[in-house]
Design a protein around this motif. Sequence first.
Motif, mmCIF file in Angstrom:
data_model
loop_
_atom_site.group_PDB
_atom_site.id
_atom_site.type_symbol
_atom_site.label_atom_id
_atom_site.label_comp_id
_atom_site.label_asym_id
_atom_site.label_seq_id
_atom_site.Cartn_x
_atom_site.Cartn_y
_atom_site.Cartn_z
ATOM 1 N N MET A 42 0.798 -1.419 -0.045
ATOM 2 C CA MET A 42 -0.098 -0.041 0.010
ATOM 3 C C MET A 42 0.770 1.164 -0.085
ATOM 4 S SD MET A 42 -2.949 1.205 2.601
ATOM 5 C CE MET A 42 -1.980 1.436 4.053
ATOM 6 N N GLY A 45 2.188 1.662 -3.315
ATOM 7 C CA GLY A 45 1.284 2.195 -4.342
ATOM 8 C C GLY A 45 1.154 3.778 -4.199
ATOM 9 N N LYS A 48 3.487 5.858 -6.492
ATOM 10 C CA LYS A 48 3.294 5.587 -7.922
ATOM 11 C C LYS A 48 2.324 6.345 -8.592
ATOM 12 C CE LYS A 48 6.465 2.148 -7.730
ATOM 13 N NZ LYS A 48 7.811 2.517 -8.360
ATOM 14 N N ASN A 79 -7.451 0.569 -0.426
ATOM 15 C CA ASN A 79 -6.806 -0.688 -0.142
ATOM 16 C C ASN A 79 -7.967 -1.486 0.488
ATOM 17 O OD1 ASN A 79 -4.506 -2.600 0.889
ATOM 18 N ND2 ASN A 79 -6.119 -2.104 2.617
ATOM 19 N N ALA A 268 -0.377 3.014 -10.026
ATOM 20 C CA ALA A 268 -0.789 2.859 -8.450
ATOM 21 C C ALA A 268 -1.571 1.666 -8.170
ATOM 22 C CB ALA A 268 -1.288 4.153 -8.007
ATOM 23 N N MET A 269 -2.787 1.616 -9.027
ATOM 24 C CA MET A 269 -3.452 0.511 -8.623
ATOM 25 C C MET A 269 -3.297 -0.787 -8.695
ATOM 26 S SD MET A 269 -6.439 1.999 -7.798
ATOM 27 C CE MET A 269 -7.545 0.571 -7.645
ATOM 28 N N PHE A 271 -0.533 -1.787 -7.328
ATOM 29 C CA PHE A 271 0.018 -2.419 -6.109
ATOM 30 C C PHE A 271 -1.009 -2.401 -4.994
ATOM 31 C CE2 PHE A 271 3.799 -0.719 -8.491
ATOM 32 C CZ PHE A 271 4.608 -1.639 -8.050
ATOM 33 N N PHE A 272 -2.210 -1.426 -5.193
ATOM 34 C CA PHE A 272 -3.175 -1.530 -4.348
ATOM 35 C C PHE A 272 -3.896 -2.832 -4.429
ATOM 36 C CE2 PHE A 272 -2.889 3.144 -4.151
ATOM 37 C CZ PHE A 272 -3.173 3.430 -2.707
ATOM 38 N N SER A 275 -2.017 -5.021 -2.421
ATOM 39 C CA SER A 275 -2.010 -4.788 -0.907
ATOM 40 C C SER A 275 -3.625 -5.267 -0.470
ATOM 41 C CB SER A 275 -1.873 -3.293 -0.772
ATOM 42 O OG SER A 275 -2.789 -2.501 -1.182
#
Length: 359
Positions: A42, A45, A48, A79, A268-269, A271-272, A275
Amino acid sequence: MNEGAGAAAVAAKKKLSAQFFKKGVFVAIMSGICYGLYSAFMTLGMTKGIWADWYGPNTAALSAFVITYLLGSLGSAINDTCSAVWALLIAGAKGKLGDFFRCLKTKPGWIMIAAALVGGPISSAAYVVGLQMAGSIVIPISALCPAIGAILGRVLYKQELNKRMVAGIGICVLSSFMIGSTSLGGDAPEGRLLGICIAFIAALGWGIEGCVAGYGTTLIDYEIGITIRQCTSGLSNLFILVPIFGIIAGNIGIAPHLTVQAFTSGPAMIFFVISGFFALFAYSLWYKGNSMCGAALGMACNGAFSFWGPFFCWIILGVICGIDGWSLPPIVWAAAILMIFGILMIAMNPLDLFKKKED
């Protein structure tokens, strides 16, 4: 003959109970590991895509309040929403969606919703605010939730809490503060004392959630329970907490604007989504562990996230991604060893390890 058979049955029952208890300890420890992984991904993310602009050169475009509070709560909301989607997909794959909707109408379902509201938007908001006001010292303070959960488990459900277990919980709390002592320098902004007090609200909320939800998952399937939890937390954070911070910031339209930008930021999404997957198991194994070995031990094992969080942030952000500032000082490693001993003390008498095993 009957007496012999009865004694054998009692011995077998004790053996099964011990195996169930040990499995609960393992499950609770894994929950702390998953908590560390979801925290790291998170955080990654939030470096990014659009987040890099918000926290980077374009910071001046947003107010200090929005950067401090709204963005923190938005990261938590995304998240938890991704985690809720994972939970629904897994429940659907296992044919449990019908049970999910039926449980929403039952008393145990309402218990899970109430626990999620306490541990979701209330504790999450307190944690984010405390973190921004007092710095990373709030992490070990929030790890006081095992002690709170243990006390509540004793008061509400008469769960065992002997002197050895109390000592073990104390060692775990001490270990958390040892880890937090690395952030007691001058890096925290003004208002540290108030931030620390607010962090206690997060610890209290998570302590209540762990205790109540642990009881709730003894009444319903823990996978259904965690689906209720993540959906409640994700929706309440996204549609209640984030808009409230937007209104406080004086711009009612900023919350939906930033939310749409965040959800459409592909880099970014990714990695979300990761997470959210680990967050699902961080909470589901936490609930399951609490129901198997009691609130005191389950939350103490999960409380090791005060080590696993910095550890996986160091591995993922520092070592793999090469981001500075995530190395671990020696005191953290020493505290981790001490915490393992504390968990062992809660689970069993360490002297038993030196006793000769009997057939």
